[in-house]
Design a protein around this motif. Structure first.
Motif, PDB file in Angstrom:
ATOM      1  N   THR A  64      13.757   8.241 -43.652  1.00 22.06           N
ATOM      2  CA  THR A  64      12.347   8.472 -43.504  1.00 22.06           C
ATOM      3  C   THR A  64      11.828   9.489 -42.417  1.00 22.06           C
ATOM      4  N   SER A  68      15.565   4.057 -42.552  1.00 22.66           N
ATOM      5  CA  SER A  68      15.100   4.533 -41.587  1.00 22.66           C
ATOM      6  C   SER A  68      15.466   5.902 -41.250  1.00 22.66           C
ATOM      7  N   PHE A 123      12.463   3.862 -35.120  1.00 19.65           N
ATOM      8  CA  PHE A 123      11.268   2.992 -35.391  1.00 19.65           C
ATOM      9  C   PHE A 123      11.321   1.691 -34.331  1.00 19.65           C
ATOM     10  N   GLN A 151      12.969  -1.861 -35.709  1.00 21.13           N
ATOM     11  CA  GLN A 151      13.812  -1.882 -37.070  1.00 21.13           C
ATOM     12  C   GLN A 151      15.449  -1.406 -37.093  1.00 21.13           C
TER      13      GLN A 151
END
Length: 211
Positions: free
Chosen positions: A54, A51, A42, A45
């Motif tokens: 996700t 992350s 991302f 980030q």
């Protein structure tokens, strides 16, 4: 709700992993999915466990390729070739790096309620010269957006459009809650604000705002 959706998608991914142990083809697909997802990041980030979790929750890649994506900004029109990954509930668009083997996510489009339209439909961005192209219209944070996507061959165009049109054909009232909420990191201009539940008539009306 977002945490619950991530947990649900992680359970689905785990189930697919379990099935892969007895299916060599599924195992190969999962390995390719992990390889691609290991390169996804991302923007702005840290590449941390949260992350990556996700990204893993997106599940198995159903279709992938490199498509040219064009979008409207406040100052004009922009575009780039992007790594395009189709999952069960979302379409992920990412740009590549010239120096590092990473794909920076520019948009994650939830497939609930998307519309696949012709590029010369008389609204928003228009394209009359690029072959193998189509327009994807979608909602994010109660705003309406569109991008033009271009493939390299008629076969590639047919495959992508048919996959996306399957979600286009799903009536909005058939799904009470989206399985995935869109997020955009591009400098892209909104077509207008969506009030209330997005319906087909309202969708068409709002896509004409400002044009």
């Amino acid at each position: 709700m977002e945490i619950e959706n991530v947990l649900i998608r992680l359970r689905e991914a785990t189930a697919e992993m379990n099935r892969a142990t007895d299916d060599p083809r599924m195992k190969t697909t999962m390995e390719q999915t992990w390889l691609l997802q290991d390169r996804l990041v991302f923007p702005n980030q840290k590449l941390d466990a949260a992350s990556k979790t996700t990204i893993r929750s997106f599940g198995q890649v159903r279709l992938c390729g490199a498509l040219h994506v064009c979008w409207q900004t406040k100052d004009g029109v922009d575009g780039a070739y992007m790594v395009t990954l189709l999952y069960k509930d979302c379409l992920c668009l990412a740009t590549t790096s010239r120096t590092d083997p990473i794909y920076t996510i520019q948009a994650c489009v939830g497939l609930h309620g998307i519309k696949v339209e012709e590029v010369d439909n008389g609204r928003g961005l228009q394209c009359h010269t690029a072959p193998f192209s189509w327009k994807l219209v979608f909602e994010c944070d109660h705003q309406l957006y569109e991008v033009i996507m271009t493939a390299c061959s008629p076969k590639e165009e047919t495959e992508w459009r048919s996959r996306l049109t399957r979600h286009d054909a799903v009536e909005l009232h058939e799904v009470s809650e989206p399985a995935f909420y869109s997020s955009i990191y591009l400098d892209i201009k909104s077509l207008g604000t969506i009030f209330g539940k997005l319906g087909e008539d309202e969708f068409i009306r709002l896509s004409q705002i400002g044009h």
